[in-house]
Scaffold this motif. Structure first.
Motif, mmCIF file in Angstrom:
data_model
loop_
_atom_site.group_PDB
_atom_site.id
_atom_site.type_symbol
_atom_site.label_atom_id
_atom_site.label_comp_id
_atom_site.label_asym_id
_atom_site.label_seq_id
_atom_site.Cartn_x
_atom_site.Cartn_y
_atom_site.Cartn_z
ATOM 1 N N VAL A 1 0.855 -1.182 0.000
ATOM 2 C CA VAL A 1 0.000 0.000 0.000
ATOM 3 C C VAL A 1 0.897 1.239 0.000
ATOM 4 O O VAL A 1 2.026 1.198 0.522
ATOM 5 C CB VAL A 1 -0.944 -0.004 1.225
ATOM 6 C CG1 VAL A 1 -0.164 0.061 2.520
ATOM 7 C CG2 VAL A 1 -1.971 1.104 1.130
ATOM 8 N N GLN A 2 0.412 2.302 -0.580
ATOM 9 C CA GLN A 2 1.161 3.549 -0.556
ATOM 10 C C GLN A 2 1.017 4.241 0.799
ATOM 11 O O GLN A 2 0.008 4.056 1.494
ATOM 12 C CB GLN A 2 0.680 4.493 -1.658
ATOM 13 C CG GLN A 2 1.070 4.066 -3.053
ATOM 14 C CD GLN A 2 0.721 5.107 -4.092
ATOM 15 O OE1 GLN A 2 -0.218 5.886 -3.935
ATOM 16 N NE2 GLN A 2 1.488 5.136 -5.181
ATOM 17 N N ALA A 3 2.007 5.025 1.150
ATOM 18 C CA ALA A 3 1.931 5.801 2.390
ATOM 19 C C ALA A 3 0.664 6.651 2.382
ATOM 20 O O ALA A 3 0.293 7.243 1.361
ATOM 21 C CB ALA A 3 3.167 6.687 2.520
ATOM 22 N N GLY A 4 -0.014 6.668 3.514
ATOM 23 C CA GLY A 4 -1.279 7.374 3.623
ATOM 24 C C GLY A 4 -2.487 6.495 3.350
ATOM 25 O O GLY A 4 -3.623 6.905 3.608
ATOM 26 N N GLY A 5 -2.241 5.306 2.823
ATOM 27 C CA GLY A 5 -3.325 4.407 2.491
ATOM 28 C C GLY A 5 -3.783 3.574 3.672
ATOM 29 O O GLY A 5 -3.331 3.762 4.809
ATOM 30 N N SER A 6 -4.679 2.624 3.381
ATOM 31 C CA SER A 6 -5.286 1.798 4.423
ATOM 32 C C SER A 6 -5.252 0.330 4.036
ATOM 33 O O SER A 6 -5.231 -0.022 2.851
ATOM 34 C CB SER A 6 -6.752 2.208 4.645
ATOM 35 O OG SER A 6 -6.856 3.544 5.060
ATOM 36 N N LYS B 1 2.220 4.494 7.321
ATOM 37 C CA LYS B 1 3.515 5.126 7.125
ATOM 38 C C LYS B 1 4.525 4.066 6.728
ATOM 39 O O LYS B 1 4.347 2.880 7.048
ATOM 40 C CB LYS B 1 3.972 5.791 8.420
ATOM 41 C CG LYS B 1 2.965 6.760 9.024
ATOM 42 C CD LYS B 1 3.440 7.238 10.381
ATOM 43 C CE LYS B 1 2.420 8.158 11.028
ATOM 44 N NZ LYS B 1 2.866 8.604 12.378
ATOM 45 N N PRO B 2 5.599 4.456 6.067
ATOM 46 C CA PRO B 2 6.627 3.456 5.712
ATOM 47 C C PRO B 2 7.130 2.685 6.934
ATOM 48 O O PRO B 2 7.446 1.492 6.812
ATOM 49 C CB PRO B 2 7.727 4.318 5.096
ATOM 50 C CG PRO B 2 6.997 5.476 4.496
ATOM 51 C CD PRO B 2 5.881 5.767 5.481
ATOM 52 N N SER C 1 4.837 1.739 0.725
ATOM 53 C CA SER C 1 5.763 2.473 -0.146
ATOM 54 C C SER C 1 5.640 3.969 0.105
ATOM 55 O O SER C 1 4.561 4.482 0.373
ATOM 56 C CB SER C 1 5.469 2.158 -1.612
ATOM 57 O OG SER C 1 4.166 2.594 -1.953
ATOM 58 N N SER C 2 6.776 4.648 0.016
ATOM 59 C CA SER C 2 6.769 6.098 0.278
ATOM 60 C C SER C 2 6.558 6.889 -1.000
ATOM 61 O O SER C 2 6.538 6.346 -2.094
ATOM 62 C CB SER C 2 8.093 6.501 0.924
ATOM 63 O OG SER C 2 9.176 6.122 0.103
#
Length: 122
Positions: free
Chosen positions: A12-17, A87-88, A121-122
């Motif tokens: 998942v990307q940073a900020g995701g759930s 967060k990463p 991922s950041s």
């Protein structure tokens, strides 16, 4: 005896759930406090969250408060961990755990799942 199987991990990307699930088998599940731990590469296993047998009591590690939510559905024999604003540094293998004693499930639970990988991922 309790057997635990985690699912729901992934990238998942940073900020995701992400929402992790832990399916439990065994006649003791409905009376057993449950929890989540995580272990990042090169680090020790750390407590994330725990929930009492009927879901009325929850505990969280300070760094997860406000972002993670633990819940359970005893009818489905499943415990969940909803993770938001990832967060990463949240990247780790996440383990489901159980113990008849709520105090132990936050520290040294007797039963463990195999773990599910979460990558951010950041």
């Amino acid at each position: 005896q309790v057997q635990l199987v985690e699912s729901g991990g992934g990238l998942v990307q940073a900020g995701g759930s992400l929402r992790l699930s832990c399916a439990a088998s065994g006649r003791l599940f409905k009376n057993v406090p449950m929890g989540w731990f995580r272990q990042a590469p090169g680090k020790g296993r750390e407590f994330v969250a725990a929930i009492g047998s009927n879901g009325g009591i929850t505990y969280y590690a300070d760094s997860m408060k406000g972002r993670f939510t633990i819940s359970r559905d005893n009818a489905r024999n499943t415990v969940y961990l909803q993770m938001n604003s990832l967060k990463p540094e949240d990247a780790a293998v996440y383990y489901c755990a159980a113990d008849p004693a709520l105090g132990k499930v936050t520290s040294t639970p007797s039963y463990w799942g195999q773990g599910t990988q979460v990558t951010v991922s950041s």
